[in-house]
Design a protein around this motif. Structure first.
Motif, PDB file in Angstrom:
ATOM      1  N   GLY A  69      -2.177 -16.423  -1.632  1.00  0.00           N
ATOM      2  CA  GLY A  69      -2.597 -15.050  -1.809  1.00  0.00           C
ATOM      3  C   GLY A  69      -2.410 -14.543  -3.220  1.00  0.00           C
ATOM      4  N   ILE A  70      -3.232 -13.579  -3.594  1.00  0.00           N
ATOM      5  CA  ILE A  70      -3.172 -12.919  -4.899  1.00  0.00           C
ATOM      6  C   ILE A  70      -3.490 -11.439  -4.695  1.00  0.00           C
ATOM      7  CG2 ILE A  70      -4.295 -12.700  -7.166  1.00  0.00           C
ATOM      8  CD1 ILE A  70      -2.534 -15.138  -7.044  1.00  0.00           C
ATOM      9  N   ALA A  71      -2.808 -10.598  -5.459  1.00  0.00           N
ATOM     10  CA  ALA A  71      -3.106  -9.165  -5.490  1.00  0.00           C
ATOM     11  C   ALA A  71      -3.586  -8.783  -6.879  1.00  0.00           C
ATOM     12  CB  ALA A  71      -1.864  -8.357  -5.115  1.00  0.00           C
ATOM     13  N   ALA A  72      -4.414  -7.757  -6.937  1.00  0.00           N
ATOM     14  CA  ALA A  72      -4.953  -7.315  -8.230  1.00  0.00           C
ATOM     15  C   ALA A  72      -5.265  -5.832  -8.178  1.00  0.00           C
ATOM     16  CB  ALA A  72      -6.206  -8.101  -8.579  1.00  0.00           C
ATOM     17  N   GLY A  73      -5.388  -5.227  -9.382  1.00  0.00           N
ATOM     18  CA  GLY A  73      -5.817  -3.847  -9.497  1.00  0.00           C
ATOM     19  C   GLY A  73      -4.680  -2.867  -9.693  1.00  0.00           C
ATOM     20  N   THR A  74      -4.878  -1.683  -9.175  1.00  0.00           N
ATOM     21  CA  THR A  74      -3.909  -0.597  -9.329  1.00  0.00           C
ATOM     22  C   THR A  74      -3.626   0.023  -7.961  1.00  0.00           C
ATOM     23  OG1 THR A  74      -5.623   1.086  -9.615  1.00  0.00           O
ATOM     24  CG2 THR A  74      -4.873  -0.085 -11.607  1.00  0.00           C
ATOM     25  N   LYS A  75      -2.700   0.960  -7.928  1.00  0.00           N
ATOM     26  CA  LYS A  75      -2.400   1.654  -6.673  1.00  0.00           C
ATOM     27  C   LYS A  75      -3.593   2.474  -6.198  1.00  0.00           C
ATOM     28  CE  LYS A  75       2.561   1.983  -7.644  1.00  0.00           C
ATOM     29  NZ  LYS A  75       3.720   2.881  -7.888  1.00  0.00           N
ATOM     30  N   GLU A  76      -4.394   2.903  -7.147  1.00  0.00           N
ATOM     31  CA  GLU A  76      -5.579   3.695  -6.787  1.00  0.00           C
ATOM     32  C   GLU A  76      -6.751   2.810  -6.371  1.00  0.00           C
ATOM     33  OE1 GLU A  76      -3.823   4.114  -9.656  1.00  0.00           O
ATOM     34  OE2 GLU A  76      -2.710   5.823  -8.828  1.00  0.00           O
ATOM     35  N   ILE A 112      -6.645  -7.172 -13.501  1.00  0.00           N
ATOM     36  CA  ILE A 112      -5.202  -7.330 -13.673  1.00  0.00           C
ATOM     37  C   ILE A 112      -4.546  -7.836 -12.389  1.00  0.00           C
ATOM     38  CG2 ILE A 112      -3.038  -6.182 -14.245  1.00  0.00           C
ATOM     39  CD1 ILE A 112      -5.004  -6.457 -16.574  1.00  0.00           C
ATOM     40  N   GLN A 113      -3.841  -8.970 -12.495  1.00  0.00           N
ATOM     41  CA  GLN A 113      -3.066  -9.463 -11.358  1.00  0.00           C
ATOM     42  C   GLN A 113      -1.794  -8.642 -11.206  1.00  0.00           C
ATOM     43  OE1 GLN A 113      -2.012 -13.628 -11.536  1.00  0.00           O
ATOM     44  NE2 GLN A 113      -0.895 -13.586  -9.607  1.00  0.00           N
ATOM     45  N   THR A 114      -1.396  -8.418  -9.964  1.00  0.00           N
ATOM     46  CA  THR A 114      -0.160  -7.695  -9.697  1.00  0.00           C
ATOM     47  C   THR A 114       0.754  -8.546  -8.818  1.00  0.00           C
ATOM     48  OG1 THR A 114      -1.174  -6.576  -7.805  1.00  0.00           O
ATOM     49  CG2 THR A 114      -1.268  -5.442  -9.919  1.00  0.00           C
ATOM     50  N   ASP A 115       1.985  -8.118  -8.692  1.00  0.00           N
ATOM     51  CA  ASP A 115       2.971  -8.883  -7.935  1.00  0.00           C
ATOM     52  C   ASP A 115       2.571  -8.984  -6.452  1.00  0.00           C
ATOM     53  OD1 ASP A 115       3.622  -5.967  -7.736  1.00  0.00           O
ATOM     54  OD2 ASP A 115       5.170  -6.717  -6.369  1.00  0.00           O
ATOM     55  N   VAL A 121       5.824 -11.104   6.301  1.00  0.00           N
ATOM     56  CA  VAL A 121       5.803  -9.887   5.500  1.00  0.00           C
ATOM     57  C   VAL A 121       5.153 -10.168   4.159  1.00  0.00           C
ATOM     58  CG1 VAL A 121       7.189  -8.105   4.392  1.00  0.00           C
ATOM     59  CG2 VAL A 121       7.875  -9.006   6.628  1.00  0.00           C
ATOM     60  N   ILE A 122       4.152  -9.378   3.821  1.00  0.00           N
ATOM     61  CA  ILE A 122       3.483  -9.417   2.529  1.00  0.00           C
ATOM     62  C   ILE A 122       3.942  -8.191   1.760  1.00  0.00           C
ATOM     63  CG2 ILE A 122       1.262  -9.484   1.335  1.00  0.00           C
ATOM     64  CD1 ILE A 122       1.615 -11.853   3.124  1.00  0.00           C
ATOM     65  N   HIS A 123       4.533  -8.401   0.575  1.00  0.00           N
ATOM     66  CA  HIS A 123       5.100  -7.273  -0.170  1.00  0.00           C
ATOM     67  C   HIS A 123       4.492  -7.196  -1.564  1.00  0.00           C
ATOM     68  CE1 HIS A 123       8.130  -4.418  -1.613  1.00  0.00           C
ATOM     69  NE2 HIS A 123       8.105  -5.121  -2.736  1.00  0.00           N
ATOM     70  N   THR A 124       4.148  -5.989  -1.989  1.00  0.00           N
ATOM     71  CA  THR A 124       3.727  -5.756  -3.359  1.00  0.00           C
ATOM     72  C   THR A 124       4.151  -4.362  -3.809  1.00  0.00           C
ATOM     73  OG1 THR A 124       1.859  -5.643  -4.904  1.00  0.00           O
ATOM     74  CG2 THR A 124       1.431  -4.931  -2.653  1.00  0.00           C
ATOM     75  N   ASP A 125       4.546  -4.272  -5.079  1.00  0.00           N
ATOM     76  CA  ASP A 125       4.793  -2.983  -5.726  1.00  0.00           C
ATOM     77  C   ASP A 125       3.657  -2.625  -6.675  1.00  0.00           C
ATOM     78  OD1 ASP A 125       7.313  -2.339  -4.561  1.00  0.00           O
ATOM     79  OD2 ASP A 125       8.235  -3.897  -5.802  1.00  0.00           O
ATOM     80  N   MET A 126       2.608  -3.496  -6.719  1.00  0.00           N
ATOM     81  CA  MET A 126       1.450  -3.311  -7.596  1.00  0.00           C
ATOM     82  C   MET A 126       1.865  -3.235  -9.057  1.00  0.00           C
ATOM     83  SD  MET A 126      -0.981  -3.580  -5.470  1.00  0.00           S
ATOM     84  CE  MET A 126      -2.410  -3.179  -6.459  1.00  0.00           C
ATOM     85  N   ILE A 127       2.805  -4.102  -9.436  1.00  0.00           N
ATOM     86  CA  ILE A 127       3.266  -4.198 -10.819  1.00  0.00           C
ATOM     87  C   ILE A 127       2.422  -5.250 -11.540  1.00  0.00           C
ATOM     88  CG2 ILE A 127       5.197  -4.807 -12.319  1.00  0.00           C
ATOM     89  CD1 ILE A 127       7.057  -3.893 -10.058  1.00  0.00           C
ATOM     90  N   PRO A 128       1.803  -4.931 -12.671  1.00  0.00           N
ATOM     91  CA  PRO A 128       0.973  -5.908 -13.384  1.00  0.00           C
ATOM     92  C   PRO A 128       1.765  -7.143 -13.801  1.00  0.00           C
ATOM     93  CG  PRO A 128       0.558  -3.693 -14.199  1.00  0.00           C
ATOM     94  CD  PRO A 128       1.758  -3.593 -13.299  1.00  0.00           C
ATOM     95  N   THR A 129       1.153  -8.313 -13.613  1.00  0.00           N
ATOM     96  CA  THR A 129       1.811  -9.573 -13.994  1.00  0.00           C
ATOM     97  C   THR A 129       0.945 -10.441 -14.905  1.00  0.00           C
ATOM     98  OG1 THR A 129       0.984 -10.689 -12.013  1.00  0.00           O
ATOM     99  CG2 THR A 129       3.137  -9.611 -11.848  1.00  0.00           C
TER     100      THR A 129
END
Length: 433
Positions: free
Chosen positions: A365-372, A352-355, A3-11
């Motif tokens: 893995g890394i997530a970035a950006g916004t919900k849009e 912007i990195q996100t959670d 499971v990969i989880h993100t709330d797209m919260i900036p970190t």
């Protein structure tokens, strides 16, 4: 099922970790720099450019200033001809030069060395470097205004604890410290806005073994040299805008080295000094393979969560060396590892990195950006496929995917429910309409 989880919260911010070492070109044909432009390569470190002795024409101080006893105030003492061509081509392709002031490695130094001896007059050497900086930043000697920020004093003077076997510095530690002290102070006084640093440490492999083991003598010397350098800079109140170091270790080892570098800088009171891993390559003998692509992308993803400020892969040359891990010397086309940089740029341009939460051995893995407008990049360095499930915020969905895997090099795929072994996956996120 992973499971990969993100709330797209900036970190935090995505850092410039997708830089490279010497850039790809042949003769004076710089067309391959388009490949660096394509992934917005932030830096190209100019060391070992064009092989032995800098090809006799490129970047190295003895190529730019051929008679050490000449007048450094006289433009006629310099030969910028070929290096100008390279510098202009880099800047035109949006790549910032990271300029190493010094010389190329001499691998046969035990037979005879030519350029790796300490400069006989450190102040004269500093004045020569001043002319180089003036030429590229202040327009001197029919020069340019390139605003090059990073100027590195020498490369790997700690290359061996046995002086005659040191392929980068045929001198003592004390002689290097004297050179750094003289040059850094002189150049910083002359150019207060540039960033002066060094010393391109061979690395911190010594923290992994027994310091008392005679087989570890060279690695321990690397550690001792770094401490001596930081202590010298501190005691003499010298400029140090960045501290550079190298690693050819695994991803896990290099993450440990980054923590150690930051800890040593902080221990000497250099809390605000940047540190740069400006030479790295994970398993260079695997070049051209999917494994190398996964390891290369995995390294950048892992380093994002360290204290590093910048990183540069060694290297982007076009040639037969195993260290030229980005381009096939037979076809002049990118190896799979190149597309790991393309994937990382998808993160970098979103700033912007996100959670991102997951626990999968061998996967980074890394997530970035916004919900849009978001992005997730994953690298599976293991050999087994991993079934995936993505938990995204309400109203957010996967808009598209590309993958680097067997038979698919940065190709679009319809879904991301499996992460194949030795692969890199990029998923774009956006709001459901």
């Amino acid at each position: 099922m992973a499971v990969i989880h993100t709330d797209m919260i900036p970190t935090g911010k995505i850092k410039a970790l997708h830089g490279v070492g010497q850039p790809p070109f042949q003769g004076v044909n710089f067309s391959m720099l388009q490949y660096l432009k394509a992934f917005s390569c932030p830096f190209s470190r100019l060391h070992d450019v064009q092989g032995v002795y800098g090809g006799g024409r490129w970047v190295d101080i003895p190529n730019l200033f051929r008679d050490f006893d000449a007048d450094p105030e006289d433009p006629a003492s310099y030969d910028f001809t070929f290096t100008d061509l390279l510098m202009k081509a880099l800047v035109e392709n949006g790549v910032e030069p990271f300029f190493r002031l010094g010389v190329t490695i001499e691998n046969q130094c035990t037979i005879k060395s030519y350029r790796i001896d300490p400069p006989k007059d450190p102040l004269q050497w500093a004045k020569i470097c001043e002319g180089v900086i003036r030429h590229y930043n202040e327009g001197w000697a029919d020069g340019y205004h390139m605003n090059i920020r990073y100027w590195e004093i020498w490369n790997e003077p700690d290359n061996s604890h046995i002086q005659r076997e040191n392929m980068m510095w045929n001198g003592t530690m004390e002689q290097y410290l004297e050179l750094y002290g003289t040059a850094s102070r002189y150049l910083k006084e002359r150019f207060p806005d540039i960033r002066i640093g060094g010393f391109a440490s061979c690395g911190f492999y010594g923290i992994l073994g027994d310091r008392n083991d005679p087989k570890q003598a060279r690695n321990v010397y690397y550690l001792d040299f770094a401490d001596a350098f930081l202590e010298y800079v501190k005691n003499h109140n010298l400029p140090l805008d960045f501290f550079s170091w190298h690693s050819y270790g695994s991803i896990e080892e290099t993450v440990k080295f980054a923590a150690y570098a930051r800890e040593r800088l902080d221990a000497y009171g250099f809390d605000d000094v940047e540190h740069s891993l400006n030479e790295w390559n994970c398993q260079p003998k695997a070049r051209g393979t999917l494994k190398h692509a996964a390891l290369t992308a995995g390294m950048m993803l892992a380093l994002q969560n360290t204290s590093l400020d910048t990183a540069m892969f060694y290297d982007a040359r076009f040639g037969t060396s195993i260290y030229g891990g980005m381009f096939n010397p037979l076809t002049a086309k990118p190896f799979p590892a190149y597309y790991g940089f393309v994937a990382f740029e998808e993160l970098y341009k979103r700033k912007i990195q996100t959670d991102l939460g997951f626990d999968i051995p061998g996967v980074y893995g890394i997530a970035a950006g916004t919900k849009e407008d978001g992005c997730i990049v994953l690298s599976n360095t293991g050999t087994e496929p991993v079934p995936l499930e993505c938990e995204l915020p309400a109203g957010v969905k996967i808009m598209g995917c590309r993958i680097i895997t067997e038979g698919k090099i940065w190709e679009e795929i319809p879904s991301a429910d499996v992460l194949p072994g030795e692969s890199v996956l990029c998923m774009w996120l956006g709001s459901e309409k």
